[in-house]
Design a protein around this motif. Structure first.
Motif, PDB file in Angstrom:
ATOM      1  N   THR A  88      44.144  39.094  40.247  1.00  0.00           N
ATOM      2  CA  THR A  88      43.376  39.978  39.252  1.00  0.00           C
ATOM      3  C   THR A  88      43.129  41.270  39.358  1.00  0.00           C
ATOM      4  OG1 THR A  88      41.615  38.010  39.000  1.00  0.00           O
ATOM      5  CG2 THR A  88      40.958  40.120  38.301  1.00  0.00           C
ATOM      6  N   ALA A  92      40.244  44.438  33.460  1.00  0.00           N
ATOM      7  CA  ALA A  92      40.178  42.951  32.943  1.00  0.00           C
ATOM      8  C   ALA A  92      41.193  42.617  31.762  1.00  0.00           C
ATOM      9  CB  ALA A  92      38.638  42.642  32.316  1.00  0.00           C
ATOM     10  N   ARG A 146      34.568  40.886  33.296  1.00  0.00           N
ATOM     11  CA  ARG A 146      35.185  40.660  34.677  1.00  0.00           C
ATOM     12  C   ARG A 146      34.815  39.445  35.030  1.00  0.00           C
ATOM     13  NH1 ARG A 146      39.376  42.542  36.614  1.00  0.00           N
ATOM     14  NH2 ARG A 146      39.296  44.124  37.913  1.00  0.00           N
ATOM     15  N   ASP A 149      37.335  37.163  33.564  1.00  0.00           N
ATOM     16  CA  ASP A 149      38.741  37.453  33.952  1.00  0.00           C
ATOM     17  C   ASP A 149      38.901  36.839  35.342  1.00  0.00           C
ATOM     18  OD1 ASP A 149      41.374  38.906  33.996  1.00  0.00           O
ATOM     19  OD2 ASP A 149      40.660  40.406  35.097  1.00  0.00           O
ATOM     20  N   ILE A 150      37.976  36.747  36.156  1.00  0.00           N
ATOM     21  CA  ILE A 150      37.935  35.930  37.471  1.00  0.00           C
ATOM     22  C   ILE A 150      38.255  34.740  37.201  1.00  0.00           C
ATOM     23  CG2 ILE A 150      37.070  35.350  39.667  1.00  0.00           C
ATOM     24  CD1 ILE A 150      35.971  38.243  39.591  1.00  0.00           C
ATOM     25  N   SER A 153      41.826  33.422  36.285  1.00  0.00           N
ATOM     26  CA  SER A 153      42.509  33.628  37.414  1.00  0.00           C
ATOM     27  C   SER A 153      42.544  32.068  38.184  1.00  0.00           C
ATOM     28  CB  SER A 153      42.355  34.715  38.110  1.00  0.00           C
ATOM     29  OG  SER A 153      41.067  34.767  38.937  1.00  0.00           O
ATOM     30  N   LEU A 163      42.297  40.048  44.512  1.00  0.00           N
ATOM     31  CA  LEU A 163      41.360  40.873  43.425  1.00  0.00           C
ATOM     32  C   LEU A 163      41.663  42.401  43.921  1.00  0.00           C
ATOM     33  CD1 LEU A 163      37.887  38.839  43.899  1.00  0.00           C
ATOM     34  CD2 LEU A 163      39.848  38.869  42.066  1.00  0.00           C
ATOM     35  N   PRO A 166      38.287  45.206  41.801  1.00  0.00           N
ATOM     36  CA  PRO A 166      37.636  44.207  41.032  1.00  0.00           C
ATOM     37  C   PRO A 166      36.181  44.826  40.134  1.00  0.00           C
ATOM     38  CG  PRO A 166      36.933  43.329  42.840  1.00  0.00           C
ATOM     39  CD  PRO A 166      37.962  44.292  43.281  1.00  0.00           C
TER      40      PRO A 166
END
Length: 277
Positions: A88, A92, A146, A149-150, A153, A163, A166
């Protein structure tokens, strides 16, 4: 995973060097990350954090040294490494035209996984995004984007997650939301290598912290071990433990003056200054 791999650190870096023409970004980096831990790579802008992450995630080739992720060599076994990791970046990478649920389903389909809808719903629950799941990602707050986004992933359950800064650009509340997410990852057994320039972030999250300065690791240890590098300050007979910020500034200043990471010299210098006061 073989028995040998299980006994190895999740990430091992030995003598990694990288230059871009005359700019020496990494100058022989060494570090190890235990499986299931949060390891913070702490450094100022330009210290080489992102370059090291790009090498570990097989996006960039090192000029020298070796690195393994779960026992797989990043240089000779990039395919195996990619199967084991997720990355990541600093910003994002969600598709704002799609809803949160559609973003997750898209990644699941790209990974050729069964039941992408079920995977998406499970991750929406896990990251407290169920109510926003059918909204376009463009309507999400910075913290929500965010977290999405994580979540994206993590599709496919990678055992190692990188990360890269992040919480860059997030407000304090959004940062706390992301911190909680990262802690949940480690609690579930995921190995997290976190790069950050925020000292409080490393202090809050990391099991171990390495300070990267001018392309070298100048110190590596737990928060308690790093604090021991500076003597406690005494004010009105009350001992005050040094903060991570004080440790970081002292180590970086010393490295800049002498070009070395000799912790004993840092300790001696700080002690001498306090005696003069």
């Amino acid at each position: 995973m073989t028995t040998g791999q299980a006994l190895e650190p999740a990430i091992r870096v030995q003598g990694i060097g990288k230059s871009f023409k005359d700019l020496h970004v990494l100058r022989g980096v060494d570090l190890e990350v235990e499986a299931g831990s949060i390891f913070a790579l702490l450094g100022s802008n330009g210290a080489g954090k992102t370059t090291l992450v790009r090498i570990l995630s097989t996006l960039l080739k090192a000029d020298s040294g070796t690195a393994t992720v779960r026992g797989f060599d990043v240089g000779t076994e990039p395919g195996k490494v990619r199967e084991s990791i997720s990355l990541t970046g600093q910003f994002a990478a969600v598709d704002e035209v799609l809803t949160g649920r559609e973003n997750l389903m898209l990644v699941a389909r790209l990974r050729h996984l069964k039941s992408p809808a079920a995977i998406a719903d499970d991750l929406l629950i896990r990251f407290s995004l169920t109510e926003a799941g059918n909204r376009k990602a463009s309507t999400y707050s910075g913290g929500m984007r965010r977290r999405l986004d994580i979540a994206m992933s993590l599709i496919g359950n990678p055992p190692v997650v990188f990360l890269d800064e992040p919480t860059t650009g997030l407000d304090p509340q959004a940062r706390v939301e992301v911190w909680q997410t990262i802690k949940q990852l480690a609690d579930g057994g995921t190995t997290v290598l976190l790069t950050t320039q925020y000292l409080d972030e490393a202090e809050q999250l990391a099991d171990r912290i390495a300070i990267l300065h001018r392309g070298k690791i100048i110190q590596d240890g737990t928060l308690a071990e790093l604090k021991q590098l500076l003597p406690p300050a005494k004010v009105d007979y009350v001992e005050k433990q040094p903060s991570l910020e004080e440790v970081f500034i002292a180590l970086v200043s010393e490295a800049g003056e002498a070009g070395t990471a000799d912790a004993d010299r840092v300790d001696d210098k700080v002690a001498a200054r306090k005696e003069l006061r």
